[in-house]
Scaffold this active site. Structure first.
Site, mmCIF file in Angstrom:
data_model
loop_
_atom_site.group_PDB
_atom_site.id
_atom_site.type_symbol
_atom_site.label_atom_id
_atom_site.label_comp_id
_atom_site.label_asym_id
_atom_site.label_seq_id
_atom_site.Cartn_x
_atom_site.Cartn_y
_atom_site.Cartn_z
ATOM 1 N N HIS A 175 36.035 67.383 44.678
ATOM 2 C CA HIS A 175 36.704 68.064 43.887
ATOM 3 C C HIS A 175 37.410 69.188 44.289
ATOM 4 O O HIS A 175 38.357 69.599 44.149
ATOM 5 C CB HIS A 175 35.758 68.375 42.445
ATOM 6 C CG HIS A 175 35.676 67.162 41.722
ATOM 7 N ND1 HIS A 175 34.610 66.918 40.838
ATOM 8 C CD2 HIS A 175 36.378 65.826 41.778
ATOM 9 C CE1 HIS A 175 34.640 65.607 40.404
ATOM 10 N NE2 HIS A 175 35.625 65.086 40.635
ATOM 11 N N ARG A 231 48.945 54.283 39.156
ATOM 12 C CA ARG A 231 47.706 53.685 39.652
ATOM 13 C C ARG A 231 46.818 53.413 38.370
ATOM 14 O O ARG A 231 45.987 54.355 37.997
ATOM 15 C CB ARG A 231 46.918 54.662 40.621
ATOM 16 C CG ARG A 231 47.660 54.419 42.044
ATOM 17 C CD ARG A 231 46.972 55.390 43.119
ATOM 18 N NE ARG A 231 47.365 55.167 44.505
ATOM 19 C CZ ARG A 231 48.013 55.758 45.205
ATOM 20 N NH1 ARG A 231 48.305 57.168 44.657
ATOM 21 N NH2 ARG A 231 48.576 55.733 46.384
ATOM 22 N N ARG A 255 51.211 49.576 37.864
ATOM 23 C CA ARG A 255 50.756 48.595 38.863
ATOM 24 C C ARG A 255 49.469 48.170 37.997
ATOM 25 O O ARG A 255 48.623 48.954 37.596
ATOM 26 C CB ARG A 255 50.203 49.251 40.143
ATOM 27 C CG ARG A 255 49.396 48.335 41.011
ATOM 28 C CD ARG A 255 49.192 48.913 42.278
ATOM 29 N NE ARG A 255 48.001 50.075 42.263
ATOM 30 C CZ ARG A 255 47.635 50.801 43.361
ATOM 31 N NH1 ARG A 255 48.190 50.382 44.440
ATOM 32 N NH2 ARG A 255 46.690 51.559 43.312
ATOM 33 N N GLU A 260 51.476 45.060 50.825
ATOM 34 C CA GLU A 260 50.486 45.667 51.649
ATOM 35 C C GLU A 260 49.783 44.911 52.589
ATOM 36 O O GLU A 260 48.767 45.504 53.252
ATOM 37 C CB GLU A 260 49.151 46.200 50.412
ATOM 38 C CG GLU A 260 49.783 47.109 49.630
ATOM 39 C CD GLU A 260 49.065 47.174 48.032
ATOM 40 O OE1 GLU A 260 48.592 48.372 48.201
ATOM 41 O OE2 GLU A 260 49.012 46.341 47.468
ATOM 42 N N ASN A 265 49.914 52.654 52.713
ATOM 43 C CA ASN A 265 48.563 53.059 53.026
ATOM 44 C C ASN A 265 47.739 51.767 53.625
ATOM 45 O O ASN A 265 46.999 51.861 54.423
ATOM 46 C CB ASN A 265 47.981 53.572 51.798
ATOM 47 C CG ASN A 265 48.729 54.744 51.634
ATOM 48 O OD1 ASN A 265 49.295 55.277 52.179
ATOM 49 N ND2 ASN A 265 48.342 55.288 50.240
ATOM 50 N N ASP A 266 48.138 50.804 52.774
ATOM 51 C CA ASP A 266 47.035 49.376 52.943
ATOM 52 C C ASP A 266 47.708 48.671 54.090
ATOM 53 O O ASP A 266 47.124 47.902 55.045
ATOM 54 C CB ASP A 266 47.044 48.464 51.667
ATOM 55 C CG ASP A 266 45.837 49.105 50.952
ATOM 56 O OD1 ASP A 266 44.709 49.537 51.678
ATOM 57 O OD2 ASP A 266 46.100 49.392 49.671
ATOM 58 N N ARG A 318 41.319 52.894 56.545
ATOM 59 C CA ARG A 318 42.192 54.134 56.201
ATOM 60 C C ARG A 318 41.328 55.097 55.953
ATOM 61 O O ARG A 318 41.772 56.477 55.692
ATOM 62 C CB ARG A 318 43.403 53.901 55.181
ATOM 63 C CG ARG A 318 42.501 53.279 53.827
ATOM 64 C CD ARG A 318 43.666 52.641 52.911
ATOM 65 N NE ARG A 318 44.076 53.778 51.842
ATOM 66 C CZ ARG A 318 44.637 53.389 50.799
ATOM 67 N NH1 ARG A 318 45.356 52.231 50.647
ATOM 68 N NH2 ARG A 318 44.992 54.331 49.886
ATOM 69 N N CYS A 353 56.329 52.765 49.647
ATOM 70 C CA CYS A 353 55.156 53.986 48.811
ATOM 71 C C CYS A 353 53.992 53.871 49.896
ATOM 72 O O CYS A 353 53.939 53.710 50.984
ATOM 73 C CB CYS A 353 54.804 52.726 47.919
ATOM 74 S SG CYS A 353 53.695 53.529 46.904
HETATM 75 C C1 PEP Z 1 49.346 51.701 49.397
HETATM 76 O O1 PEP Z 1 48.579 50.857 49.810
HETATM 77 O O2 PEP Z 1 50.143 52.161 50.072
HETATM 78 C C2 PEP Z 1 49.397 52.345 48.151
HETATM 79 C C3 PEP Z 1 50.317 52.924 47.572
HETATM 80 O O3 PEP Z 1 48.352 51.992 47.259
HETATM 81 P P1 PEP Z 1 47.014 52.556 47.099
HETATM 82 O O4 PEP Z 1 47.152 53.997 48.263
HETATM 83 O O5 PEP Z 1 46.663 53.040 45.782
HETATM 84 O O6 PEP Z 1 45.973 51.647 47.698
HETATM 85 MG MG MG Z 2 47.191 49.821 48.281
#
Ligand code: PEP
Ligand code: MG
Length: 529
Positions: free
Chosen positions: A194, A301, A337, A436, A459-460, A470, A507
């Site tokens: 936090h 999310r 999503r 992803e 990200n994924d 990650r 994203c």
């Molecule tokens: C991603 O994977 O880039 C994404 C935006 O989803 P999350 O970060 O929620 O896994």
């Molecule tokens: Mg993701």
């Protein structure tokens, strides 16, 4: 001699200032054996410390200033909940009675036991709550000993005070914005603690998880906090100071430039409009989205409303929530999503994953397809909310076109169920998928035929392409957005979508990192989140 420490970067920006050490209560806990006649007084002492802690937290909760981060109230409420739990309110008293020991030692023993229990939890998020428990204990301990529990006494500080603490609790940060604090650093804390979340929201240079910073720094010592790089420099020499003063000027002027651009249309020199969308996790995030001038929400999310509860949300509950989100967005677009649970986001009712590789197991769309009642309940809520505004539905972690067919079939069933109930819904809702996984990227031509849009979740995509977790610090050197394999996949997806005239957005953290903006635009991407 100057010392450089590396931690986790939390709040961006740089501050140069004088260290103010936050006292730590539980460094050396006394262990006393008491006479039977002394026990009742000791119990009263403990009860009063708990009472005082409750009173302080309640007072802080009502005194939260307007400009404090939105999540602060919820974090303080969590601390109040922990305080009311028998493990802190009752069990230390049992220890005093059973072992004839002083309250501090009983609290210490109980804390060690609880810490062990937290350490054994598999779920990253829940394990990180250990820090919250320790913060509540620290406050009880200080109250037991009549020590001050206040961290920020603004009159005491110069304008450039840098708070140096072993740890800071959400309650400690209540008056940060109004105080004269330029930055803060802590010895402990993880990226999902936090303190980290608040550091980001406070928009104040901050670095956590610095190890033994507090022991190495003396009161009033000159320090540099580089919250962008996660670096703390103790006693810098003149050359380093000069360099950081230059960086501060640069950072400030960059921020000024950016804030001037907030209302400017994002259009390239060759007249291509770029849609800049924000990601949200809770309805409270919308305030920030408006403040930053985002065009809409590119990724809601939605799984966050499935966490921290014992049951699944009902269709009605989700419908009311999504309709409220639509209303607060005032006509801006919203892409919801469907739940992306699993790995680090495990609801209580889901149980612990026993997979050796949870990221390759029952997660994302796999879980939705395995729980069709849950999936269609959420779909119906989204379909209904889409009557009152521009709402789209997006499916996470798709690995093949077969899964897209399965999602579409569930969507049809959800629509039929609503039609049978004579419920108003948007039958023409736009649907899309997150790309992803490398398999989705390489199957993009087939996938695009069945959806209205795609969003590349970098990200994924980076994690799965490079097989680099990650969230694992030890392999973070392998987690490279600009790896040629990642760039090839990105380019392949963007080109395919443009060719088929389908909307494509990028994203994830990479999309928000300016160093990649030109590259992504050059690849043909016009949306970024
Ligand atoms: C991603 O994977 O880039 C994404 C935006 O989803 P999350 O970060 O929620 O896994
Ligand atoms: Mg993701």
């Amino acid at each position: 001699m100057s010392i450089v420490l590396h931690g986790v970067a939390v709040g961006a920006g740089i501050a140069i200032g004088r260290a103010h050490l936050v006292t730590r209560g539980m460094d050396e806990v006394p262990h006393l054996e008491l006479l039977a006649s002394e026990i009742p007084t000791e119990i009263t002492r403990y009860e009063q410390a708990v009472k005082a802690t409750r009173r302080q937290l309640e007072q802080l909760r009502v005194a939260i200033p307007e400009n404090a981060p939105a999540e602060l109230g919820a974090f303080i409420s969590l601390h109040l909940m922990l305080l009311s739990d028998v493990s802190l309110s009752r069990e230390p008293i049992d220890l005093i009675k059973e072992q004839h020991i002083n309250a501090e030692w009983a609290l210490k023993q109980q804390t060690d036991k609880l810490a062990e229990q937290f350490d054994a939890i598999d779920d990253d998020y829940l394990r990180a709550r250990k820090q919250d428990m320790l913060q509540v204990v620290e406050r009880i301990y200080k109250n037991l000993n009549g020590l001050s529990t206040e961290v920020a006494v603004e009159e005491d500080f110069e304008d450039d005070a840098v708070l140096v603490a072993h740890d800071l609790s959400p309650a400690d940060t209540v008056f940060f914005k109004d105080g004269r604090i330029a930055a803060f650093v802590t010895d402990v804390g993880g990226p999902t603690s936090h303190t980290a979340i608040l550091g980001r929201s406070l928009d104040m240079p901050s670095v956590i998880a610095l190890g033994h910073a507090r022991e190495l720094i003396s009161e009033d010592e000159l320090v540099i906090v580089d919250g962008s790089m996660g670096v703390l420099i103790i006693a810098p020499d003149d050359v380093v100071l000069g360099e950081y003063r230059r960086r501060i000027r640069e950072f400030r002027s960059h921020k000024r430039q950016l804030s001037k651009l907030k209302k400017t249309a994002a259009t390239t020199l060759d007249n291509i409009n770029i849609e800049l969308l924000g990601n949200i996790e809770t309805i409270e995030d919308i305030k920030n989205l408006h403040k930053l001038g985002a065009d809409g929400v590119g990724l809601y999310r939605s799984e966050f409303s499935y966490l921290n509860r014992d049951n699944l949300p009902t269709e009605e509950e989700l419908f009311v929530l999504y309709s409220d989100v639509v209303k607060r967005l005032k006509g801006k677009s919203l892409t919801i999503r469907t739940v992306d649970l699993g790995v680090d986001k495990n609801p209580r009712w889901f149980g612990q994953s026993h997979s050796l590789n949870p990221a390759l197991g029952m997660t994302g769309i796999r879980l939705c397809l395995a729980e069709p009642v849950m999936f269609r309940t959420q779909m119906r809520a989204i379909l209904r909310a889409a009557v009152s505004g521009p709402v789209r539905m997006m499916w996470p972690m798709i690995s093949s076109v077969t899964e897209v067919h399965q999602c579409l079939a569930h969507l049809e069933t959800a629509k039929k169920q609503l039609a049978e109930r004579d419920e108003a819904f948007n039958a023409d809702i736009q649907v899309g998928v997150m790309v992803e996984l490398p398999s989705a990227a390489l199957s993009i031509n087939a996938i695009l035929k069945h959806v209205d849009f795609v969003s590349v979740g970098t990200n994924d995509l980076i994690q799965y392409t490079l097989a680099a977790d990650r969230g694992d610090e030890s392999v973070s050197y392998l987690y490279q957005p600009s790896h040629p394999a990642v760039l090839k996949l990105l380019h392949y997806v963007i080109r395919a979508a443009n060719r088929l005239n389908k909307q494509v957005s990028v994203c994830g953290e990479m999309a928000g990192d300016e160093q990649y903006t030109r590259l992504l635009l050059g690849m043909g991407c016009a949306d970024s989140q």
